[in-house]
Structure formats: structure tokens, C-alpha cells
Design an enzyme around this catalytic site. Structure first.
Site, PDB file in Angstrom:
ATOM      1  N   ASP A  42      33.524 -17.902  56.230  1.00  0.00           N
ATOM      2  CA  ASP A  42      32.744 -19.104  55.923  1.00  0.00           C
ATOM      3  C   ASP A  42      31.697 -18.831  54.837  1.00  0.00           C
ATOM      4  OD1 ASP A  42      32.053 -21.748  56.171  1.00  0.00           O
ATOM      5  OD2 ASP A  42      30.837 -21.485  57.984  1.00  0.00           O
ATOM      6  N   ASN A  90      31.955 -20.064  51.467  1.00  0.00           N
ATOM      7  CA  ASN A  90      32.428 -20.061  50.071  1.00  0.00           C
ATOM      8  C   ASN A  90      31.686 -21.084  49.227  1.00  0.00           C
ATOM      9  OD1 ASN A  90      34.309 -18.260  50.961  1.00  0.00           O
ATOM     10  ND2 ASN A  90      36.069 -19.638  50.812  1.00  0.00           N
ATOM     11  N   ARG A 130      37.779 -32.946  54.138  1.00  0.00           N
ATOM     12  CA  ARG A 130      37.069 -32.664  52.881  1.00  0.00           C
ATOM     13  C   ARG A 130      37.641 -33.484  51.731  1.00  0.00           C
ATOM     14  NH1 ARG A 130      35.331 -26.344  52.941  1.00  0.00           N
ATOM     15  NH2 ARG A 130      34.540 -26.366  55.073  1.00  0.00           N
ATOM     16  N   HIS A 150      35.857 -20.617  46.762  1.00  0.00           N
ATOM     17  CA  HIS A 150      37.148 -20.367  47.426  1.00  0.00           C
ATOM     18  C   HIS A 150      37.954 -19.334  46.646  1.00  0.00           C
ATOM     19  CE1 HIS A 150      36.155 -23.502  50.106  1.00  0.00           C
ATOM     20  NE2 HIS A 150      36.381 -24.501  49.302  1.00  0.00           N
ATOM     21  N   LEU A 166      31.922 -21.592  66.698  1.00  0.00           N
ATOM     22  CA  LEU A 166      33.329 -21.202  66.607  1.00  0.00           C
ATOM     23  C   LEU A 166      34.172 -22.168  65.792  1.00  0.00           C
ATOM     24  CD1 LEU A 166      33.918 -19.839  70.226  1.00  0.00           C
ATOM     25  CD2 LEU A 166      33.466 -18.550  68.132  1.00  0.00           C
ATOM     26  N   SER A 167      33.692 -23.397  65.609  1.00  0.00           N
ATOM     27  CA  SER A 167      34.430 -24.358  64.776  1.00  0.00           C
ATOM     28  C   SER A 167      35.910 -24.441  65.134  1.00  0.00           C
ATOM     29  CB  SER A 167      34.233 -24.039  63.286  1.00  0.00           C
ATOM     30  OG  SER A 167      32.864 -24.040  62.956  1.00  0.00           O
ATOM     31  N   THR A 204      42.191 -27.438  61.223  1.00  0.00           N
ATOM     32  CA  THR A 204      42.755 -28.794  61.335  1.00  0.00           C
ATOM     33  C   THR A 204      41.701 -29.847  60.992  1.00  0.00           C
ATOM     34  OG1 THR A 204      42.324 -28.627  63.726  1.00  0.00           O
ATOM     35  CG2 THR A 204      44.590 -28.287  63.019  1.00  0.00           C
ATOM     36  N   GLU A 205      40.435 -29.456  60.976  1.00  0.00           N
ATOM     37  CA  GLU A 205      39.350 -30.389  60.624  1.00  0.00           C
ATOM     38  C   GLU A 205      39.045 -30.367  59.118  1.00  0.00           C
ATOM     39  OE1 GLU A 205      39.186 -28.326  63.411  1.00  0.00           O
ATOM     40  OE2 GLU A 205      39.817 -30.096  64.536  1.00  0.00           O
ATOM     41  N   TRP A 263      28.040 -20.132  48.623  1.00  0.00           N
ATOM     42  CA  TRP A 263      27.976 -19.012  47.683  1.00  0.00           C
ATOM     43  C   TRP A 263      28.085 -19.547  46.252  1.00  0.00           C
ATOM     44  CZ3 TRP A 263      31.481 -17.379  43.979  1.00  0.00           C
ATOM     45  CH2 TRP A 263      31.195 -16.145  43.367  1.00  0.00           C
ATOM     46  N   LEU A 305      49.787  -3.066  59.429  1.00  0.00           N
ATOM     47  CA  LEU A 305      48.832  -4.118  59.783  1.00  0.00           C
ATOM     48  C   LEU A 305      49.498  -5.498  59.813  1.00  0.00           C
ATOM     49  CD1 LEU A 305      45.780  -5.126  60.023  1.00  0.00           C
ATOM     50  CD2 LEU A 305      45.910  -5.439  57.545  1.00  0.00           C
TER      51      LEU A 305
HETATM   52  C1  IPE Z   1      35.487 -22.999  59.699  1.00  0.00           C
HETATM   53  O1  IPE Z   1      34.553 -23.256  58.709  1.00  0.00           O
HETATM   54  C2  IPE Z   1      36.875 -23.068  59.136  1.00  0.00           C
HETATM   55  C3  IPE Z   1      37.249 -21.985  58.235  1.00  0.00           C
HETATM   56  C4  IPE Z   1      36.510 -20.968  57.900  1.00  0.00           C
HETATM   57  C5  IPE Z   1      38.569 -22.077  57.698  1.00  0.00           C
HETATM   58  P1  IPE Z   1      33.969 -24.718  58.453  1.00  0.00           P
HETATM   59  O2  IPE Z   1      33.080 -24.598  57.283  1.00  0.00           O
HETATM   60  O3  IPE Z   1      35.068 -25.696  58.383  1.00  0.00           O
HETATM   61  O4  IPE Z   1      33.145 -24.985  59.793  1.00  0.00           O
HETATM   62  P2  IPE Z   1      31.957 -25.995  60.085  1.00  0.00           P
HETATM   63  O5  IPE Z   1      32.379 -27.338  59.565  1.00  0.00           O
HETATM   64  O6  IPE Z   1      30.748 -25.473  59.379  1.00  0.00           O
HETATM   65  O7  IPE Z   1      31.784 -25.955  61.570  1.00  0.00           O
HETATM   66  C1  IPE Z   2      34.958 -21.442  54.117  1.00  0.00           C
HETATM   67  O1  IPE Z   2      33.947 -21.806  53.225  1.00  0.00           O
HETATM   68  C2  IPE Z   2      36.330 -21.823  53.628  1.00  0.00           C
HETATM   69  C3  IPE Z   2      36.927 -22.970  54.309  1.00  0.00           C
HETATM   70  C4  IPE Z   2      36.426 -23.586  55.332  1.00  0.00           C
HETATM   71  C5  IPE Z   2      38.200 -23.437  53.814  1.00  0.00           C
HETATM   72  P1  IPE Z   2      33.354 -23.267  53.190  1.00  0.00           P
HETATM   73  O2  IPE Z   2      34.145 -24.085  52.231  1.00  0.00           O
HETATM   74  O3  IPE Z   2      33.238 -23.842  54.548  1.00  0.00           O
HETATM   75  O4  IPE Z   2      31.916 -22.995  52.585  1.00  0.00           O
HETATM   76  P2  IPE Z   2      30.562 -23.633  53.078  1.00  0.00           P
HETATM   77  O5  IPE Z   2      30.478 -23.374  54.561  1.00  0.00           O
HETATM   78  O6  IPE Z   2      30.615 -25.086  52.764  1.00  0.00           O
HETATM   79  O7  IPE Z   2      29.514 -22.900  52.319  1.00  0.00           O
HETATM   80 MG    MG Z   3      31.857 -23.796  55.983  1.00  0.00          MG
END
Ligand code: IPE
Ligand code: IPE
Ligand code: MG
Length: 254
Positions: free
Chosen positions: A34, A36, A85, A51, A209-210, A80-81, A39, A145
Site C-alpha cells: 500500500d 503507491n 477507483r 504503481h 486488513l482491507s 475486489t474493492e 508516494w 518460491l
Molecule cells: C489494499 O489497499 C489493497 C491493495 C493493496 C491491493 P487499499 O488502498 O485498497 O486499501 P484501503 O482502501 O486504504 O483500505
Molecule cells: C496500493 O497503493 C496499490 C493498490 C491498492 C492497487 P494505493 O494505490 O492504495 O496507494 P495509496 O494508498 O492511495 O497511497
Molecule cells: Mg491504498
């Protein structure tokens, strides 16, 4: 020149995995990659640049896990959520597996890595799915692995689907409700065949845990860091494992 060489050597030899107990490496490490977007934002870049940069961290940590003798590495790549975006971001994310595999698959093969996917295939674009399936196919006999991509994965959906399968077994008379065991649910989950994660890592400072592996993480050790995923280094990874090795896992016992 000498300094640059030293810096480069430092990249491979100064990482202190020596301080790790080689007899207590987590067998299965799961990572919620998480941060990206944040950052990228912190550098004045578009979210998708984060990403893209995150892919390099995937490579880095996969190789580090392989060197340490980790058996399973599960990476939460898309939930799945995450379909909620903006369309452009989802489309960008759906192109990353093929880009990643085009660059890295050969090295994964050379390192005997077995690629797997854990998630719902039906909603994925054809170009995403075919790239992943091709990598799975080309590495299915590898014995090193296991690199398990959680792609379009959601734990609640996974559990509902598992309950549905058990329901079918009951309806057909193969299983009586009174006989339902943990093993029935386990073998109906997408994670079937994988041991539960020993260590869960989440980057970016979020402490949740999302919807990730809710059943499987029942007794996993958890380690959180504020570091954003694109900056997650081998050193951070070793630190998580070092911390894991300091913990006493009791599973409810003494
Ligand atoms: C969890 O991160 C999903 C992945 C890392 C793929 P999210 O960025 O989607 O989680 P929330 O929305 O902050 O809970
Ligand atoms: C994790 O980074 C990657 C995915 C969930 C696909 P995010 O895109 O959630 O980055 P933040 O949490 O918005 O910074
Ligand atoms: Mg995120």
C-alpha cells in the site's frame, strides 16, 4: 568509481540478512502493498507513477524472499474493492501484470519461481488474465518460491463462494451440516493448498486488513510500517522478519 562500486556492492552484501535466524524464516509471507499513490503525490507525480514504481519493489522483495528461502510470498495487488477507483487508474493497474511479466518472467523462471494467482478471473480484462495465466503455465513445474498474486481478491467474496460450495455439498447429500469442519472451508477458499501466512506486512501506515485473507490471518504475526510500498527495501523486509523472529507464537496455548 570505487565509491560507486562499493555502493553497488552494498546493495547486495550490506543488507545484514546475516542477523536473521536462518532456521526461523517465515514459510509464508503475505504483503499488503500500500501507499503507491501517496508516494507519487509526495513527489509531485501522478498516482500511476507510484504503481509503476511499485513494480520494482515487487521484483526486489520477490528476489529477497527467494534468497532467504521463503516458500510462499502472497502479494495483494488488486482488491475486489479497487474497481471503485477512477477508470483510468484501474486500466493502468490492469496493464501492470503484463508489463511486469514481460520484463521479469524469464528471471523468475531462471530462479525456479512458481507464479500463481489468487483472485476472481472473470472480471479481469482478457489481456491481464492471459498474461498471468501464461506465467502460471510456464512456471507450474517450478519448485522454488511460490509467488502468489492476489489479483481481484476479496476475502468476504472468497468466504461467500466457499459457503456456496459447501451448500452444494450439503444439498447433494455429500456432507451433513453437523460434519462441517475447518478443513471443508479451507479447501473451498482460493488459498486452498497454501499454508496460512506466518507473517503479514502492510506498508504505508494504514493499520487495517482491507478485506485481505481474513480467515487465513487468524494466527499470523502482523508487522506494519509507515514506508510507502515503492520505497520498501530489502532492509525493511529483513526488519519485518527480524521482528517476527523475536515474537512468541502461542496459538492460544502457553
Ligand atoms: C489494499 O489497499 C489493497 C491493495 C493493496 C491491493 P487499499 O488502498 O485498497 O486499501 P484501503 O482502501 O486504504 O483500505
Ligand atoms: C496500493 O497503493 C496499490 C493498490 C491498492 C492497487 P494505493 O494505490 O492504495 O496507494 P495509496 O494508498 O492511495 O497511497
Ligand atoms: Mg491504498
Amino acid at each position: 568509481m570505487f565509491q560507486r562500486l562499493r555502493a553497488r556492492m552494498g546493495k547486495t552484501s550490506d543488507k545484514q540478512p546475516e542477523a536473521l535466524d536462518r532456521d526461523n524464516i517465515p514459510e509464508h509471507i503475505a504483503i499488503i502493498m500500500d501507499g503507491n499513490g501517496r508516494w507519487a503525490k509526495s513527489r509531485g507525480l501522478p498516482r500511476v507513477a507510484g504503481h509503476h514504481s511499485g513494480m520494482k519493489a515487487v521484483k526486489r522483495i520477490t528476489m529477497a524472499a527467494d534468497r532467504l528461502g521463503v516458500k510462499y510470498l502472497t502479494l495483494y495487488a488488486f482488491s475486489t474493492e479497487n474497481w471503485k477507483r477512477p477508470k483510468a487508474e484501474v486500466e493502468f493497474l490492469m496493464k501492470l501484470p503484463q508489463e511486469f511479466l514481460a520484463i521479469e518472467l524469464q528471471e523468475l523462471i531462471d530462479n525456479n519461481v512458481q507464479v500463481r494467482m489468487m483472485g476472481y478471473k472473470q472480471d479481469l480484462p482478457e489481456h491481464t488474465l492471459s498474461a498471468v495465466e501464461e506465467a502460471v503455465r510456464q512456471t507450474e513445474d517450478n519448485t522454488g518460491l511460490v509467488l502468489n498474486f492476489a489479483l481481484n481478491y476479496g476475502s468476504r467474496k472468497e468466504m461467500i463462494e466457499a459457503v456456496r460450495l459447501i451448500g452444494e455439498d450439503i444439498r447433494s447429500g455429500r456432507l451433513a451440516p453437523a460434519d462441517i469442519q475447518e478443513s471443508h472451508l479451507e479447501k473451498s477458499l482460493l488459498s486452498s493448498g497454501l499454508p496460512d501466512p506466518d507473517l503479514l506486512i502492510r506498508t504505508s501506515g494504514e493499520l487495517r486488513l482491507s478485506n485481505f485473507m481474513l480467515w487465513q490471518l487468524a494466527y499470523s504475526e502482523m508487522w506494519f510500517t509507515d514506508v510507502y510500498w515503492p520505497e520498501f527495501s530489502e532492509e525493511h523486509f529483513y526488519e519485518a522478519i527480524r521482528e517476527y523472529q523475536r515474537r512468541a507464537r502461542r496459538y492460544g496455548g502457553l
